[in-house]
Design an enzyme around this catalytic site. Structure first.
Site, PDB file in Angstrom:
ATOM      1  N   HIS A   2      -0.793  -8.489  -3.294  1.00 29.30           N
ATOM      2  CA  HIS A   2       0.224  -7.935  -2.403  1.00 29.30           C
ATOM      3  C   HIS A   2       0.168  -6.400  -2.424  1.00 29.30           C
ATOM      4  O   HIS A   2       0.421  -5.783  -3.448  1.00 29.30           O
ATOM      5  CB  HIS A   2       1.591  -8.433  -2.878  1.00 29.30           C
ATOM      6  CG  HIS A   2       2.744  -7.961  -2.060  1.00 29.30           C
ATOM      7  ND1 HIS A   2       3.750  -7.175  -2.584  1.00 29.30           N
ATOM      8  CD2 HIS A   2       3.060  -8.170  -0.762  1.00 29.30           C
ATOM      9  CE1 HIS A   2       4.640  -6.923  -1.646  1.00 29.30           C
ATOM     10  NE2 HIS A   2       4.248  -7.517  -0.537  1.00 29.30           N
ATOM     11  N   ARG A   3      -0.218  -5.829  -1.299  1.00 27.85           N
ATOM     12  CA  ARG A   3      -0.446  -4.381  -1.177  1.00 27.85           C
ATOM     13  C   ARG A   3      -1.513  -3.910  -2.169  1.00 27.85           C
ATOM     14  O   ARG A   3      -1.469  -2.787  -2.672  1.00 27.85           O
ATOM     15  CB  ARG A   3       0.859  -3.593  -1.355  1.00 27.85           C
ATOM     16  CG  ARG A   3       1.973  -4.049  -0.415  1.00 27.85           C
ATOM     17  CD  ARG A   3       3.243  -3.252  -0.589  1.00 27.85           C
ATOM     18  NE  ARG A   3       4.374  -3.990  -0.016  1.00 27.85           N
ATOM     19  CZ  ARG A   3       5.664  -3.678  -0.177  1.00 27.85           C
ATOM     20  NH1 ARG A   3       5.987  -2.607  -0.887  1.00 27.85           N
ATOM     21  NH2 ARG A   3       6.622  -4.405   0.358  1.00 27.85           N
TER      22      ARG A   3
ATOM     23  N   GLU B 212      -3.365  -8.172   0.730  1.00 29.12           N
ATOM     24  CA  GLU B 212      -2.363  -8.090   1.788  1.00 29.12           C
ATOM     25  C   GLU B 212      -1.978  -6.633   1.934  1.00 29.12           C
ATOM     26  O   GLU B 212      -1.798  -5.934   0.942  1.00 29.12           O
ATOM     27  CB  GLU B 212      -1.132  -8.927   1.408  1.00 29.12           C
ATOM     28  CG  GLU B 212      -0.029  -8.965   2.465  1.00 29.12           C
ATOM     29  CD  GLU B 212       0.971  -7.821   2.375  1.00 29.12           C
ATOM     30  OE1 GLU B 212       1.780  -7.670   3.306  1.00 29.12           O
ATOM     31  OE2 GLU B 212       0.935  -7.053   1.374  1.00 29.12           O
TER      32      GLU B 212
ATOM     33  N   ASP C 169      -0.181  -3.492   4.933  1.00 29.60           N
ATOM     34  CA  ASP C 169       0.646  -3.258   6.114  1.00 29.60           C
ATOM     35  C   ASP C 169       0.007  -2.203   7.004  1.00 29.60           C
ATOM     36  O   ASP C 169      -0.507  -1.187   6.510  1.00 29.60           O
ATOM     37  CB  ASP C 169       2.024  -2.764   5.677  1.00 29.60           C
ATOM     38  CG  ASP C 169       2.645  -3.657   4.610  1.00 29.60           C
ATOM     39  OD1 ASP C 169       3.271  -4.654   4.984  1.00 29.60           O
ATOM     40  OD2 ASP C 169       2.479  -3.363   3.408  1.00 29.60           O
TER      41      ASP C 169
ATOM     42  N   HIS D 243       3.430   0.792   4.031  1.00 29.47           N
ATOM     43  CA  HIS D 243       4.462  -0.232   4.211  1.00 29.47           C
ATOM     44  C   HIS D 243       5.683   0.287   4.955  1.00 29.47           C
ATOM     45  O   HIS D 243       6.106  -0.286   5.952  1.00 29.47           O
ATOM     46  CB  HIS D 243       4.895  -0.788   2.850  1.00 29.47           C
ATOM     47  CG  HIS D 243       6.002  -1.792   2.943  1.00 29.47           C
ATOM     48  ND1 HIS D 243       7.339  -1.438   2.918  1.00 29.47           N
ATOM     49  CD2 HIS D 243       5.979  -3.141   3.091  1.00 29.47           C
ATOM     50  CE1 HIS D 243       8.081  -2.522   3.038  1.00 29.47           C
ATOM     51  NE2 HIS D 243       7.280  -3.569   3.145  1.00 29.47           N
TER      52      HIS D 243
ATOM     53  N   GLU E 287      -0.608  -7.182   7.824  1.00 31.27           N
ATOM     54  CA  GLU E 287       0.739  -7.332   8.368  1.00 31.27           C
ATOM     55  C   GLU E 287       0.978  -6.240   9.401  1.00 31.27           C
ATOM     56  O   GLU E 287       0.896  -5.043   9.094  1.00 31.27           O
ATOM     57  CB  GLU E 287       1.798  -7.259   7.272  1.00 31.27           C
ATOM     58  CG  GLU E 287       3.196  -7.456   7.835  1.00 31.27           C
ATOM     59  CD  GLU E 287       4.295  -7.397   6.786  1.00 31.27           C
ATOM     60  OE1 GLU E 287       5.419  -6.994   7.147  1.00 31.27           O
ATOM     61  OE2 GLU E 287       4.028  -7.744   5.619  1.00 31.27           O
TER      62      GLU E 287
ATOM     63  N   LYS F  60       3.143  -3.951  11.633  1.00 34.61           N
ATOM     64  CA  LYS F  60       4.493  -3.403  11.531  1.00 34.61           C
ATOM     65  C   LYS F  60       4.710  -2.348  12.611  1.00 34.61           C
ATOM     66  O   LYS F  60       3.779  -1.972  13.325  1.00 34.61           O
ATOM     67  CB  LYS F  60       4.694  -2.761  10.148  1.00 34.61           C
ATOM     68  CG  LYS F  60       4.536  -3.730   8.990  1.00 34.61           C
ATOM     69  CD  LYS F  60       4.798  -3.047   7.654  1.00 34.61           C
ATOM     70  CE  LYS F  60       6.272  -2.947   7.357  1.00 34.61           C
ATOM     71  NZ  LYS F  60       6.813  -4.191   6.780  1.00 34.61           N
TER      72      LYS F  60
ATOM     73  N   ASP G 124       2.131  -9.541  -6.741  1.00 37.90           N
ATOM     74  CA  ASP G 124       1.820  -8.225  -7.291  1.00 37.90           C
ATOM     75  C   ASP G 124       0.967  -8.355  -8.556  1.00 37.90           C
ATOM     76  O   ASP G 124       0.453  -7.355  -9.057  1.00 37.90           O
ATOM     77  CB  ASP G 124       3.108  -7.481  -7.657  1.00 37.90           C
ATOM     78  CG  ASP G 124       4.007  -7.230  -6.457  1.00 37.90           C
ATOM     79  OD1 ASP G 124       3.472  -6.947  -5.366  1.00 37.90           O
ATOM     80  OD2 ASP G 124       5.243  -7.309  -6.613  1.00 37.90           O
TER      81      ASP G 124
END
Length: 244
Positions: free
Chosen positions: A10-11, A37, A39, A52, A112, A114, A232
Site C-alpha cells: 500500500h503506497r 498500490e 495514487d 495521495h 488509484e 484521484k 502497509d
C-alpha cells in the site's frame, strides 16, 4: 495458506519508507510483493503524478493543492524528509517514471485515480494511453472511489482490469459491480462477512480488502481466498501467505 492471494504494498513499502516514492516501490519489489498500490492525480499542467493527498502539506516540503502546481514546481519539492532525513532526495514521482521503472519487472500496479470530478476526463485521457505506450495493460488495475470515472475507464480500455473502491458495505454488491462492468471490489476492512465474500468470489469478483496490517486479519483474508490484500506490511503478509 492460499498462495494465490496477491500481496499489494500500500503506497509502496510504506511502513519503513516514505509513501508513494520510488524508494518505497523499489523496497516492495525487493521483498517480493506481488504488486504496489499508489495514487495518481493531475498537476496544473495536466501531468499525472503520484501522491495521495489533494494537498502537498503532509508528505512534501510544499503546501497548497497539487492541482495548483506544475510538474516542474512539484519536482523541486522534497517528498521524503517528512518520514526520515535519509530520504531527503525523494521527489514526487510522475506516473510515467513509475511505468518506466515497472516495465522490466514482474510486478502489478494498482493505480488509484484521484482528483476533482472536473478533472476526471483529463485524468483518464492522460493515464490510459500512457499505460498502453508501455504495454502494461495486463499488469495494471485501475481503481477509484469515483465510480463514474471507473465505468468510463472500462468503456475506453476494456482490456484493463478496473475496480470500485468503497468505504461502506454495499447492498447487493454483485449487481452493482456488474452494472459498472468492473472485475474488482476493493473494500475497507472489515466490511464483508465471510459468506458475503464467498458469494462474490464464487461469481468471479476479485475482492481485495484494504488496508490490512494486523496478523490475524491478514491470515483471515488469505484463508478466505481473496484475490489480493492491500497492506502497509507486505513483508509480514508474504510471510503469512507462504506459510506451509
Amino acid at each position: 495458506m492460499n498462495n494465490t492471494c496477491e500481496i499489494f504494498a500500500h503506497r509502496g513499502s510504506s511502513i519503513d519508507h516514505p509513501e508513494n516514492t520510488m524508494a518505497a516501490f523499489q523496497a516492495a519489489y525487493e521483498i517480493g510483493a506481488d504488486g504496489i498500490e499508489f495514487d495518481v492525480q493531475l498537476t496544473k499542467d495536466l501531468v499525472p503524478v503520484v501522491i495521495h493527498d489533494e494537498t502537498l502539506d503532509r508528505t512534501t516540503t510544499g503546501y497548497g493543492l497539487v492541482s495548483d502546481h506544475t510538474k516542474e514546481q512539484l519536482k523541486t519539492l522534497d517528498a521524503g524528509t517528512w518520514f526520515d532525513t535519509q530520504y531527503a532526495d525523494e521527489s514526487i514521482p510522475t506516473l510515467e517514471e513509475v511505468l518506466v521503472w515497472a516495465s522490466d519487472k514482474f510486478i502489478k500496479l494498482n493505480i488509484e485515480l484521484k482528483g476533482h470530478v472536473n478533472q476526471r476526463e483529463s485524468l483518464i485521457q492522460k493515464v490510459i494511453p500512457m499505460i498502453q505506450t508501455y504495454q502494461l495493460e495486463r499488469h495494471v488495475i485501475l481503481s477509484s472511489f469515483d465510480h463514474v470515472c471507473i465505468k468510463e475507464v472500462k468503456k475506453l480500455a476494456p482490456e484493463m482490469e478496473a475496480a470500485a473502491i468503497v468505504t461502506a458495505a454495499l447492498h447487493e454488491p454483485l449487481t452493482y459491480l456488474r452494472s459498472l462492468g468492473v472485475e474488482g471490489y476493493h473494500y475497507m476492512s472489515p466490511l464483508l462477512l465471510k459468506e458475503e465474500a464467498g458469494v462474490l468470489i464464487d461469481a468471479g469478483v476479485h475482492i481485495r480488502p484494504y488496508t490490512v496490517n494486523e496478523e490475524d486479519m491478514l491470515r483471515r483474508y488469505i484463508q478466505w481466498g481473496c484475490a489480493g490484500i492491500f497492506t502497509d506490511h507486505p513483508k509480514l503478509a508474504l510471510t503469512i501467505r507462504d506459510e506451509k
